[in-house]
Design a protein around this motif. Sequence first.
Motif: not given
Length: 408
Positions: A1-6, A100-110
């Motif tokens: 999660m942190q890596t994606k945000r960077k 909610y955006m951080q937890e459910n939009f980004w930190n999800v397997k796609y």
Amino acid sequence: MQTKRKSDISINLSSFFLKNIGLWVDDNHAKEPQMKLILIYTVWNSVCGVLISSRDLYFTWLYNGDVLYTLTNTLSVIIILMKVSIIVMHKKEFINLIVYMQENFWNVKYDIHEKEILDNCKKICAFFVSSVTAIGICAIIAYLSTPFTAQIGNNESERILPFNMWLNFPMVSPYYELLFLFQIITFLYIGVCYFCFDNIFCIMAIHLTGQFRILRYRFLKMCDTEYQITEKDEESMLTKHAYMIYDTFKKYVRHHQALINYYKTLENVYTMIILGQVLVFSMLICLFGYQVLLAKASAARRAVFIFLLLGAMSLLFMFTYSCDGVIEHSDNVAIGSYSAMWTIMPMNEYGKMLRNDIVMTIKRSRRVCCLTAYGFFPVSLETYTTILSTAVSYFTLLRNHVEITDKT
């Protein structure tokens, strides 16, 4: 999660500015008192900005000064104070939207296709946020450099401030430096508040659009099967498969409901801000254009309003584009539901339930999620063209009035 945000420039820029005005989610709870103090200071600076610009407008009007210039500054500061006040009033909902955006939009397997949709949303956000931020910073720098360019060739007693405070004592050291520092700090907070709330709105709305696109794709692929069914166990496998498809369908419906709830919260937080911007931006774009094209101003002041004009048009396009995407792709969920291969499902209990519930999903999706200006009208790209045409009409009337005044 942190890596994606960077690696996400839009989130990095938005989080940096929102932290500096006291409105961001921090994992370190020890910093909450500090964030509250920063937020109080931000509100105080916004109020001071409105008082200074309003006082400047009053005295400029009283002494027949450049009223249009001070009116432009006053309207800009008022819209900023409105944004800050509304976000502070809805602070809890605003923070919950980000979490909610951080937890459910980004930190999800796609899967691969869903990741492409998410990456596309990030690229659009990065373009808008970086462009608007760059223009905003250029406008701030240009505004603060105006007093230095204006006093070239003047003596020390004629030094001026970025905003005229109508003070009776002479602008000598150290009073001038203290007042200049006060205005710099106040203006920096005001300048950041001018675009940071629109930036995070753009991020949330575009990622909400991406989630609707992902949901449409999931509905579309919902009935695809890799099972090889033989004639011997055809009935039992179809029944089992229909049950599994229906169970997956219920998960997607819950996801759809969650997105609708997210949209409603976003609408509740930003609807007054959108109304204020729609009403004021046509006047601001007109006044900015007047300062650039018609006003008898210095090159430094003209440069300021060139950046402000570009910034206003960029902000307007950014949030109307974001709202338009939510309308379009929330409606397209119905297309994804209908396009699923539900016709291959058996006419057993789960097959019939699936068909009936798909009809309900299509009906609900046709009630599109549209972000509105306080419920008066939905905001879309059509709103952008309407505001621009209104601004051009105002500009034409203002130009004619100025020409008549100059002749008389």
